[in-house]
Scaffold this motif. Structure first.
Motif, PDB file in Angstrom:
ATOM      1  N   PRO A   1      75.613 -10.053  21.930  1.00  0.00           N
ATOM      2  CA  PRO A   1      74.293  -9.884  22.973  1.00  0.00           C
ATOM      3  C   PRO A   1      74.433 -12.012  23.087  1.00  0.00           C
ATOM      4  O   PRO A   1      74.310 -12.246  22.309  1.00  0.00           O
ATOM      5  CB  PRO A   1      73.293  -9.436  22.704  1.00  0.00           C
ATOM      6  CG  PRO A   1      73.876  -8.729  21.443  1.00  0.00           C
ATOM      7  CD  PRO A   1      75.054  -8.866  20.995  1.00  0.00           C
TER       8      PRO A   1
ATOM      9  N   CYS B   1      66.005 -13.567  23.733  1.00  0.00           N
ATOM     10  CA  CYS B   1      67.098 -13.111  25.066  1.00  0.00           C
ATOM     11  C   CYS B   1      66.123 -14.507  25.968  1.00  0.00           C
ATOM     12  O   CYS B   1      66.641 -14.809  26.547  1.00  0.00           O
ATOM     13  CB  CYS B   1      66.002 -11.672  25.903  1.00  0.00           C
ATOM     14  SG  CYS B   1      66.887  -9.863  24.171  1.00  0.00           S
TER      15      CYS B   1
ATOM     16  N   TRP C   1      71.553 -17.781  32.917  1.00  0.00           N
ATOM     17  CA  TRP C   1      71.923 -16.930  33.278  1.00  0.00           C
ATOM     18  C   TRP C   1      74.217 -16.434  32.812  1.00  0.00           C
ATOM     19  O   TRP C   1      74.174 -15.469  32.258  1.00  0.00           O
ATOM     20  CB  TRP C   1      71.595 -16.091  34.894  1.00  0.00           C
ATOM     21  CG  TRP C   1      70.516 -16.610  34.675  1.00  0.00           C
ATOM     22  CD1 TRP C   1      69.447 -16.798  35.293  1.00  0.00           C
ATOM     23  CD2 TRP C   1      69.524 -15.198  34.021  1.00  0.00           C
ATOM     24  NE1 TRP C   1      67.789 -16.832  35.190  1.00  0.00           N
ATOM     25  CE2 TRP C   1      67.963 -15.698  34.457  1.00  0.00           C
ATOM     26  CE3 TRP C   1      69.463 -13.916  33.783  1.00  0.00           C
ATOM     27  CZ2 TRP C   1      66.883 -14.682  34.334  1.00  0.00           C
ATOM     28  CZ3 TRP C   1      68.169 -13.523  33.665  1.00  0.00           C
ATOM     29  CH2 TRP C   1      67.148 -13.725  34.029  1.00  0.00           C
TER      30      TRP C   1
ATOM     31  N   TRP D   1      74.555 -13.702  29.889  1.00  0.00           N
ATOM     32  CA  TRP D   1      73.872 -12.369  30.294  1.00  0.00           C
ATOM     33  C   TRP D   1      74.830 -12.093  31.750  1.00  0.00           C
ATOM     34  O   TRP D   1      75.308 -10.122  31.501  1.00  0.00           O
ATOM     35  CB  TRP D   1      72.653 -12.364  30.448  1.00  0.00           C
ATOM     36  CG  TRP D   1      71.796 -12.811  29.589  1.00  0.00           C
ATOM     37  CD1 TRP D   1      71.317 -13.734  29.121  1.00  0.00           C
ATOM     38  CD2 TRP D   1      71.508 -12.294  28.525  1.00  0.00           C
ATOM     39  NE1 TRP D   1      70.987 -14.131  27.771  1.00  0.00           N
ATOM     40  CE2 TRP D   1      70.854 -12.631  27.786  1.00  0.00           C
ATOM     41  CE3 TRP D   1      71.980  -9.999  28.715  1.00  0.00           C
ATOM     42  CZ2 TRP D   1      70.478 -11.598  26.507  1.00  0.00           C
ATOM     43  CZ3 TRP D   1      71.223  -9.666  27.208  1.00  0.00           C
ATOM     44  CH2 TRP D   1      70.519 -10.093  26.630  1.00  0.00           C
TER      45      TRP D   1
END
Length: 422
Positions: free
Chosen positions: A113, A238, A247, A250
């Motif tokens: 992640p 996050c 962004w 992600w």
């Protein structure tokens, strides 16, 4: 004619020694202490000197890449620092970047992640070798802290550090020791320091497949503070990653989720012999995907059931922690051998429970005696097509369940002495 007699005598002596270890907790403990006094310094020397340095930049004294899997963590951090945090999620670009820095034999896909870019970027502020050595020191230090909290005994900590899975993680440059440490700390602190416990559980979100069980246990047992702390930790990670890198990471991460499933599960990209899950065991044996998923779901449900029942019914916090540690790897379809590291503190907690309530049971002694065999797991699995990693993981969970759930009595006390006084 003396050679056969000598071999026979050696085998008989080895058999007698093994029988003694199986029959006596004290002999097993003394043997483990002596072995740890040799193995731990040797492991650290190899990890920091032989594998951690070398005459050629980026290569160790064996000619291999320093840290193998750590290469992409450092490189992803460098790209994030350069404002290109989305590049690691583009496989073709990522492989070219690895090749440019570490050579053509460095080919690893990035599946973490985006908030993993935060510590990766911190590491990338240093030259690669310094970053790798710092990561190795941090991993050993955090794991030592977790073992110390679990056992509160110097000899037990040394025995835990001597486990082959420790060396496995250090040689790969992997994060299994950090995962095991955070799970251990979170489980042991859950009632005394719930907010700190939740923080530890939340930080494991970089390995979602290993982090998933802890929040479920917090939920079903009503530990709301720890659960809230875990959720807030993940949310903060996050938001911090978005603030730092935008962004793009992600967006790339979400697009690679199907790619991760294809590379790791369908194609066995990491190597079938390295996956110690039930899914991996079926695929290693040549079974079809449908059978692999069916057996994996059955094992996952069983592991979750054992962990939930233990947390609901067992009064011993050490056994509750051991159940979480042993069950967490078993619920995932992808468990590289280094991610079996949580079974090390799970086994230690199991032994500490035996110390308080009675002697080790025969099957628990066998589990401890089998621990050194984990050094041979990958070649043994590749040669036989049998997932010995899964067997050891399930055996650990079964031993924890046997002690944490219905108890039996009648064992002689386990008399441990302080380190150095045996």
């Amino acid at each position: 004619m003396r050679a056969p007699s000598t071999i026979h005598d050696l085998l008989r002596s080895a058999g007698d020694d093994l029988a003694g270890l199986i029959a006596s907790d004290e002999r097993l403990l003394r043997f483990a202490r002596l072995a740890a006094l040799v193995i731990v310094p040797l492991t650290l020397a190899i990890a920091f000197v032989v594998l951690g340095t070398g005459p050629e930049p980026g290569r160790n004294w064996l000619g291999d890449i320093l840290g193998f899997d750590f290469t992409q963590v450092w490189l992803a951090g460098r790209r994030a620092l350069d404002g290109r945090g989305g590049e690691p999620y583009d496989l073709a670009v990522h492989l070219e970047n690895l090749k440019a820095v570490f050579g053509p034999d460095c080919r690893y896909s990035w599946h973490y992640p985006p908030f993993v870019l935060l510590p990766a970027a911190a590491m990338a502020l240093l030259p690669y070798q310094a970053a790798f050595l710092l990561w190795t020191l941090f991993s050993v230090g955090l794991f030592t802290l977790a073992l110390s909290l679990a056992a509160r005994r110097t000899d037990a900590v040394l025995i835990g550090l001597a486990h082959p899975l420790v060396f496995c993680n250090l040689s790969y440059g992997q994060n299994g020791l950090v995962t095991a440490s955070l799970l251990t700390l979170g489980a042991l602190l859950v009632d005394r320091r719930p907010w700190l416990s939740g923080l530890c559980f939340g930080l494991i979100a970089y390995k979602p497949q290993l982090a998933a069980l802890a929040p479920l246990l917090l939920l079903v047992t009503g530990r709301r503070q720890a659960l809230l702390a875990s959720v807030l930790t993940v949310a903060a990670l996050c938001l911090a990653s978005i603030a730092a890198f935008g962004w793009a990471p992600w967006h790339g991460f979400l697009e690679t989720l199907t790619q991760t499933n294809r590379i790791l599960l369908q194609q066995g990209g990491g190597g079938l012999e390295i996956n110690a899950s039930a899914f991996g065991a079926v695929r290693l044996a040549g079974g079809p995907m449908a059978a692999a998923w069916t057996i994996q779901i059955a094992v996952s449900l069983a592991a979750i059931g054992i962990a939930v029942r233990t947390w609901r019914t067992c009064a011993d916090p050490n056994l509750r922690a051991a159940a979480l540690l042993a069950a967490s790897p078993m619920i995932s379809p992808y468990v590289p051998l280094y991610d079996l590291a949580p079974i090390v503190p799970a086994t230690l907690l199991l032994v500490m429970a035996a110390r308080r309530t009675g002697a080790l049971k025969p099957h628990e002694r066998w589990l401890l005696i089998a621990a050194p065999a984990t050094a041979l797991l990958r070649p043994a699995m590749a040669a036989t097509g049998i997932s010995f990693g899964l067997m050891i993981g399930l055996a650990t969970l079964a031993c924890v369940a046997a002690r944490a759930l219905p108890r039996s009595a009648g064992h002689a006390p386990l008399r441990w002495t302080r380190a150095g006084s045996a």
